[in-house]
Design a protein around this motif. Structure first.
Motif, mmCIF file in Angstrom:
data_model
loop_
_atom_site.group_PDB
_atom_site.id
_atom_site.type_symbol
_atom_site.label_atom_id
_atom_site.label_comp_id
_atom_site.label_asym_id
_atom_site.label_seq_id
_atom_site.Cartn_x
_atom_site.Cartn_y
_atom_site.Cartn_z
ATOM 1 N N PHE A 85 0.677 -1.504 0.347
ATOM 2 C CA PHE A 85 -0.218 -0.430 0.175
ATOM 3 C C PHE A 85 1.055 1.698 0.330
ATOM 4 O O PHE A 85 0.066 2.322 -0.688
ATOM 5 C CB PHE A 85 -0.920 -0.098 1.506
ATOM 6 C CG PHE A 85 -2.137 1.071 1.082
ATOM 7 C CD1 PHE A 85 -2.902 1.720 0.657
ATOM 8 C CD2 PHE A 85 -1.876 2.000 2.320
ATOM 9 C CE1 PHE A 85 -3.703 2.389 -0.116
ATOM 10 C CE2 PHE A 85 -2.250 3.645 2.510
ATOM 11 C CZ PHE A 85 -3.107 3.698 1.822
ATOM 12 N N ALA A 128 -2.455 10.545 5.572
ATOM 13 C CA ALA A 128 -3.353 9.231 5.036
ATOM 14 C C ALA A 128 -2.661 8.238 6.203
ATOM 15 O O ALA A 128 -2.110 8.162 6.424
ATOM 16 C CB ALA A 128 -2.974 9.009 3.766
ATOM 17 N N THR A 130 -4.415 4.880 8.018
ATOM 18 C CA THR A 130 -4.135 3.120 7.726
ATOM 19 C C THR A 130 -4.771 2.599 9.177
ATOM 20 O O THR A 130 -4.375 2.963 10.677
ATOM 21 C CB THR A 130 -3.284 2.677 6.917
ATOM 22 O OG1 THR A 130 -2.962 2.322 8.057
ATOM 23 C CG2 THR A 130 -2.966 3.294 5.448
ATOM 24 N N THR A 151 -8.529 8.345 5.662
ATOM 25 C CA THR A 151 -7.638 6.817 5.688
ATOM 26 C C THR A 151 -9.058 5.871 5.148
ATOM 27 O O THR A 151 -9.721 5.897 4.151
ATOM 28 C CB THR A 151 -9.483 6.874 7.468
ATOM 29 O OG1 THR A 151 -10.744 6.454 6.533
ATOM 30 C CG2 THR A 151 -9.354 7.979 8.184
ATOM 31 N N PHE A 152 -7.987 4.944 5.087
ATOM 32 C CA PHE A 152 -8.004 3.527 4.144
ATOM 33 C C PHE A 152 -8.850 2.790 5.422
ATOM 34 O O PHE A 152 -7.648 2.072 5.973
ATOM 35 C CB PHE A 152 -6.479 3.047 3.825
ATOM 36 C CG PHE A 152 -6.819 1.718 2.833
ATOM 37 C CD1 PHE A 152 -8.138 1.000 2.645
ATOM 38 C CD2 PHE A 152 -5.406 1.301 2.995
ATOM 39 C CE1 PHE A 152 -8.179 -0.755 2.154
ATOM 40 C CE2 PHE A 152 -5.619 -0.511 2.414
ATOM 41 C CZ PHE A 152 -6.862 -1.339 1.808
ATOM 42 N N TRP A 165 -12.972 8.597 3.910
ATOM 43 C CA TRP A 165 -13.135 7.350 3.821
ATOM 44 C C TRP A 165 -12.338 6.757 2.176
ATOM 45 O O TRP A 165 -13.627 6.502 1.041
ATOM 46 C CB TRP A 165 -13.404 6.907 4.518
ATOM 47 C CG TRP A 165 -14.401 6.275 4.729
ATOM 48 C CD1 TRP A 165 -15.025 6.651 5.528
ATOM 49 C CD2 TRP A 165 -15.389 5.228 4.404
ATOM 50 N NE1 TRP A 165 -16.729 6.662 6.091
ATOM 51 C CE2 TRP A 165 -16.909 5.441 4.913
ATOM 52 C CE3 TRP A 165 -14.987 4.282 3.429
ATOM 53 C CZ2 TRP A 165 -17.507 4.708 3.716
ATOM 54 C CZ3 TRP A 165 -15.585 3.677 2.555
ATOM 55 C CH2 TRP A 165 -17.472 3.735 3.180
ATOM 56 N N VAL A 166 -11.920 5.720 2.220
ATOM 57 C CA VAL A 166 -11.512 4.079 1.424
ATOM 58 C C VAL A 166 -11.986 2.991 1.783
ATOM 59 O O VAL A 166 -10.800 2.926 3.038
ATOM 60 C CB VAL A 166 -11.047 4.737 0.236
ATOM 61 C CG1 VAL A 166 -10.999 3.735 -1.026
ATOM 62 C CG2 VAL A 166 -10.441 6.344 -0.133
ATOM 63 N N ASP A 167 -12.268 2.167 1.589
ATOM 64 C CA ASP A 167 -11.705 1.156 1.878
ATOM 65 C C ASP A 167 -12.744 -0.126 1.151
ATOM 66 O O ASP A 167 -13.068 -0.040 -0.360
ATOM 67 C CB ASP A 167 -13.463 0.716 3.606
ATOM 68 C CG ASP A 167 -12.736 -0.424 4.053
ATOM 69 O OD1 ASP A 167 -11.736 -1.273 3.910
ATOM 70 O OD2 ASP A 167 -13.008 -0.757 5.462
ATOM 71 N N LEU A 295 -4.929 -2.948 -4.038
ATOM 72 C CA LEU A 295 -4.666 -1.504 -3.142
ATOM 73 C C LEU A 295 -3.952 -0.485 -4.028
ATOM 74 O O LEU A 295 -3.867 0.915 -3.499
ATOM 75 C CB LEU A 295 -3.098 -2.350 -2.800
ATOM 76 C CG LEU A 295 -3.056 -3.204 -1.060
ATOM 77 C CD1 LEU A 295 -1.899 -4.182 -1.213
ATOM 78 C CD2 LEU A 295 -4.327 -2.476 -0.178
ATOM 79 N N VAL A 298 -7.167 1.519 -4.988
ATOM 80 C CA VAL A 298 -7.111 1.828 -2.939
ATOM 81 C C VAL A 298 -6.362 3.119 -2.859
ATOM 82 O O VAL A 298 -6.651 4.684 -2.154
ATOM 83 C CB VAL A 298 -6.852 1.061 -1.862
ATOM 84 C CG1 VAL A 298 -7.158 1.957 -0.148
ATOM 85 C CG2 VAL A 298 -7.925 0.083 -1.986
ATOM 86 N N ALA A 299 -4.911 2.670 -3.653
ATOM 87 C CA ALA A 299 -3.998 4.207 -3.066
ATOM 88 C C ALA A 299 -4.235 5.444 -4.250
ATOM 89 O O ALA A 299 -4.427 6.580 -3.253
ATOM 90 C CB ALA A 299 -3.218 3.811 -3.370
ATOM 91 N N VAL A 302 -7.452 7.509 -2.257
ATOM 92 C CA VAL A 302 -6.823 8.255 -0.937
ATOM 93 C C VAL A 302 -6.487 9.307 -1.668
ATOM 94 O O VAL A 302 -6.330 10.659 -0.906
ATOM 95 C CB VAL A 302 -6.326 6.765 -0.156
ATOM 96 C CG1 VAL A 302 -5.717 8.356 0.746
ATOM 97 C CG2 VAL A 302 -6.771 5.983 0.437
#
Length: 333
Positions: A85, A128, A130, A151-152, A165-167, A295, A298-299, A302
């Motif tokens: 990540f 960022a 996590t 936030t992840f 947020w991202v999840d 990932l 996701v990155a 974010v």
């Protein structure tokens, strides 16, 4: 003789565009047409143009640097996705003309102490964050101090401050695993999870429970098909010894837990199908079927929300990577 200094005007003239277009290409590339952007970037490279970061910061009030706290891990419970990540986040930042400043932390309160120092000393644009969890104090501190952050991981507590947020959809990922095992003929599908209250673990447990309910099976937390343990291989091996005799297949909350389950399977001489979560290098090495977290996506998400904090939150679908740890149920299973 000293070569003349290359400026925005020099680049603009070479690319046949305005100075504003050069500025947009370097600072907001998404608003520039691809062919124009490529022409400007070619001129930047040809002329070896390097914008003044100090001048840019004075003009925009932004340092174009985000912070990320790198948490220590135990040898028995490593972080299977952290390195990947961080690399994906740094790559996304570089693609947008930003940088990631890493700092070492040991726990939530230590991380908050670094937030306080870095806001004063490094003038970062945000953070960022996590490994979110219930009663996580970091988000509330960042919100109260008006510090931008993404936030992840979701806010797992009702008391958490609203924030971007991202999840990854853990419940959907586990449902994929249950569906895969069901297609292989398994009907007694267990779940080896974490103790209740972790947020992430609870979400994945609900994915297992709901996927079986949708198929007419009614499991629960007290079911003989469900066991919980800490995220460590030794603890998982002990918990799996009891679980494997009751089921023909097991979905595990993480690859670390799955590794412990595979150790127990070998000790007991069983052929139980096992699925992990994270699709870590360990999964690749031992032939573990696993849920892969995207990932890079996701990155990217974010980073986009750090730059544009009004973007909506993002719940990203994972995928299933099939390997040799799962197989059709044996006769009588």
């Amino acid at each position: 003789m000293v070569a003349p200094r290359v400026t925005v005007a020099t680049v603009a003239a070479a690319a046949g565009v305005s100075r504003q277009t050069v500025s947009n290409t370097l600072n907001c590339p998404q608003v520039v047409r691809p062919d124009t952007r490529d022409r400007v970037l070619a001129a930047v490279e040809q002329l070896d143009y390097h914008p003044s970061l100090a001048a840019r910061q004075l003009k925009t009030g932004r340092s174009r640097v985000f912070g990320y706290g790198l948490r220590t891990t135990r040898a028995s419970s490593p972080d299977p996705i952290g390195d990947r990540f961080i690399h994906a986040l740094a790559s996304a930042a570089q693609a947008h003309g930003y940088r990631i400043l890493l700092f070492a932390t040991v726990d939530d309160l230590d991380e908050i102490a670094h937030y306080r120092k870095l806001r004063l000393q490094a003038d970062l644009d945000g953070f960022a964050v996590t490994n979110t969890h219930r009663d996580d104090p970091r988000g509330n501190w960042l919100s109260k101090s008006s510090t931008p952050y993404v936030t992840f991981g979701r806010a797992w507590s009702d008391a958490a401050s609203p924030h971007p947020w991202v999840d990854v959809d853990g419940a959907a990922g586990v449902a994929l695993a249950v569906g895969h095992l069901w297609e292989l003929g398994h009907r007694r599908i267990g779940f080896l999870g974490w103790p209740q209250g972790s947020g992430v673990g609870d979400d994945r447990f609900h994915g297992w429970r709901d996927a079986l309910l949708a198929r007419g099976v009614q499991p629960g937390e007290a079911s003989p098909w469900h066991r919980a343990c800490e995220n460590a291989t030794d603890a998982a091996t002990a918990a799996a010894r009891d679980l494997l005799s009751a089921v023909t297949a097991v979905v595990c909350v993480s690859d670390i837990v799955a590794l412990g389950a595979m150790t127990a399977r070998s000790e007991l001489g069983l052929s139980t199908s096992i699925v992990g979560f994270d699709d870590s290098p360990v999964a690749h090495a031992i032939g573990l079927t696993s849920i892969a977290q995207p990932l890079t996506r996701v990155a990217d998400a974010v980073l986009e929300r750090l730059i544009h904090p009004t973007m909506p939150n993002a719940l990203i679908e994972p995928s299933l990577t099939r390997r040799s740890s799962t197989s059709p149920v044996q006769s009588g299973g």
